[in-house]
Design a protein around this motif. Structure first.
Motif, PDB file in Angstrom:
ATOM      1  N   UNK A   1      -7.211 -14.068   6.887  1.00  0.00           N
ATOM      2  CA  UNK A   1      -7.890 -14.116   5.458  1.00  0.00           C
ATOM      3  C   UNK A   1      -7.760 -12.696   4.792  1.00  0.00           C
ATOM      4  N   UNK A   2      -8.200 -11.630   5.564  1.00  0.00           N
ATOM      5  CA  UNK A   2      -8.149 -10.294   5.016  1.00  0.00           C
ATOM      6  C   UNK A   2      -6.702 -10.055   4.327  1.00  0.00           C
ATOM      7  N   UNK A   3      -5.587 -10.416   5.208  1.00  0.00           N
ATOM      8  CA  UNK A   3      -4.346  -9.978   4.928  1.00  0.00           C
ATOM      9  C   UNK A   3      -4.028 -11.118   3.822  1.00  0.00           C
TER      10      UNK A   3
ATOM     11  N   UNK B   1      -2.939 -11.781  -2.015  1.00  0.00           N
ATOM     12  CA  UNK B   1      -3.477 -12.380  -3.494  1.00  0.00           C
ATOM     13  C   UNK B   1      -3.785 -11.215  -4.341  1.00  0.00           C
ATOM     14  N   UNK B   2      -4.317 -10.245  -3.936  1.00  0.00           N
ATOM     15  CA  UNK B   2      -4.681  -9.109  -4.999  1.00  0.00           C
ATOM     16  C   UNK B   2      -3.206  -8.466  -5.783  1.00  0.00           C
TER      17      UNK B   2
ATOM     18  N   UNK C   1       9.256 -15.858  -6.815  1.00  0.00           N
ATOM     19  CA  UNK C   1       9.497 -15.992  -5.823  1.00  0.00           C
ATOM     20  C   UNK C   1       8.479 -15.499  -4.709  1.00  0.00           C
ATOM     21  N   UNK C   2       7.844 -14.371  -5.392  1.00  0.00           N
ATOM     22  CA  UNK C   2       6.853 -13.663  -4.680  1.00  0.00           C
ATOM     23  C   UNK C   2       5.611 -14.359  -4.754  1.00  0.00           C
ATOM     24  N   UNK C   3       5.231 -14.929  -6.030  1.00  0.00           N
ATOM     25  CA  UNK C   3       3.791 -15.696  -6.269  1.00  0.00           C
ATOM     26  C   UNK C   3       3.942 -16.890  -5.759  1.00  0.00           C
TER      27      UNK C   3
ATOM     28  N   UNK D   1      -7.144 -18.467  -5.420  1.00  0.00           N
ATOM     29  CA  UNK D   1      -6.507 -19.117  -6.637  1.00  0.00           C
ATOM     30  C   UNK D   1      -7.266 -18.506  -8.037  1.00  0.00           C
ATOM     31  N   UNK D   2      -8.646 -17.985  -7.781  1.00  0.00           N
ATOM     32  CA  UNK D   2      -9.058 -17.232  -9.062  1.00  0.00           C
ATOM     33  C   UNK D   2      -8.372 -15.817  -9.145  1.00  0.00           C
ATOM     34  N   UNK D   3      -7.990 -15.259  -7.929  1.00  0.00           N
ATOM     35  CA  UNK D   3      -7.623 -13.799  -8.086  1.00  0.00           C
ATOM     36  C   UNK D   3      -6.067 -14.142  -8.664  1.00  0.00           C
TER      37      UNK D   3
END
Ligand SMILES: [Zn+2]
Ligand SMILES: [Zn+2]
Length: 352
Positions: free
Chosen positions: A9-11, A16-17, A26-28, A55-57
């Protein structure tokens, strides 16, 4: 490109950030699809908060030019989360997400939701997990994200536009009602120049509706500076190409009626935030429990690109004819004869 499978999750949170409005799909898209898949698998579960946070991020990306599959997956998952979490017990009158709604001026939330850690720190102090992780708060964030990505796609968003929008709306209301308590030239020029480079669908719709609501004043005898009209024309011309190519899904007559400049002016700012759009929904009685009863009102027509393109054309026609009239009035471009009706000066009263 990041392969999200197997990340902690931290990764994932770091990944996400790194996603922004300009991220290549391709990235997102793999990150969005992964997050949406996890949320859809258990939309009311213990871990839903994590995927809602993800998803908010990534809302900035999802609200601009996402891959259509990723966008749909995110929306479906967020809507499923709202539905599943709404059914869970909650004893609170309000939730921490509401405190951030005033900061949604361009709609993209860049701060912390607290959903990953269960703690939110603000100037007023800390809010603990009991409220931050309450299903009502997780559902609230899911609602905001869904409504920013696809305006009017969720109900029961708390009512209330950001304070700044409310103040802009009042200022422009003074102008369209012909009792300005500020410099109308300056306000109209600033407004015309104020669209972000990559606006959300709501912000772009609001801008074009505001430009239409104020163009009648700009072409009336109240405005005697060409620069005001020129700035507005430039603003609208630059905004139109930002509309996406979604097809119109509305029946004839379902597009909003914008003939009352004061009402259109209000909608122009309400359209720019989830809380403002909730005011429009409330006005139409759309936010009540019985959803079936209000299906006839197609509120998403406010953000329909076909409606907005037509509205922008009307606005440009009005502003350009106003600009032409300046030429005639200044004697720069005297009329060459009665056989050129397009050179006729428009009448002073431009109430539609
Ligand atoms: Zn609660
Ligand atoms: Zn439409």
């Amino acid at each position: 490109m990041i392969d999200p499978t197997g990340l902690t999750v931290p990764q994932l949170a770091d990944a996400w950030q790194s996603i922004h409005t300009t991220s290549p799909s391709e990235e997102a898209d793999p990150l969005v699809l992964d997050c949406a898949r996890r949320l859809a698998a258990d939309p009311g579960g213990e871990q839903a908060r994590l995927w809602v946070a993800g998803l908010v991020t990534m809302t900035g990306y999802l609200a601009w030019r996402p891959g259509r599959l990723a966008e749909q997956a995110a929306l479906d998952a967020l809507h499923a989360a709202v539905k599943a979490l709404d059914g869970q017990p909650c004893s609170h009158d309000s939730h921490p997400f509401q405190a951030e709604m005033d900061a949604l001026e361009d709609e993209i939330w860049l701060g912390d939701t607290g959903l990953l850690t269960g703690k939110r720190t603000t100037d007023e102090g800390d809010t603990g997990p009991e409220r931050v992780l309450c299903p009502g708060n997780v559902a609230g964030w899911a609602r905001l994200a869904a409504d920013v990505i696809a305006p009017f796609s969720v109900r029961r968003v708390p009512v209330g536009a950001p304070e700044y929008h409310e103040s802009c709306r009042k200022t422009l209301s003074g102008i369209v009602n012909d009792y300005p308590y500020c410099d109308p030239y300056e306000e109209l020029t600033d407004e015309a120049d104020g669209l972000p480079a990559r606006p959300t669908r709501g912000v772009l719709a609001g801008f074009l509706v505001t430009m239409n609501a104020t163009c009648w004043y700009a072409t009336s005898e109240r405005v005697t500076e060409r620069s005001v009209l020129e700035a507005m024309i430039k603003g609208v011309e630059e905004a139109v190409p930002l509309l996406d190519d979604r097809p119109c899904t509305h029946d004839p007559g379902e597009h909003p009626d914008t003939r009352d400049p004061d009402a259109a002016n209000s909608a122009g700012y309400q359209l720019r935030s989830p809380g403002g759009r909730a005011e429009i929904a409330e006005y139409y009685g759309w936010d009540e429990e019985d959803e079936a009863e209000h299906e006839d009102v197609a509120l998403d027509a406010w953000v329909c690109p076909v409606f907005l393109e037509g509205l922008a054309e009307d606005t440009l026609t009005e502003l350009r004819s106003g600009l032409e009239a300046f030429g005639t009035a200044d004697g720069d471009h005297p009329e060459t004869g009665d056989d050129e009706p397009e050179a006729d000066a428009p009448e002073a009263d431009h109430e539609p």
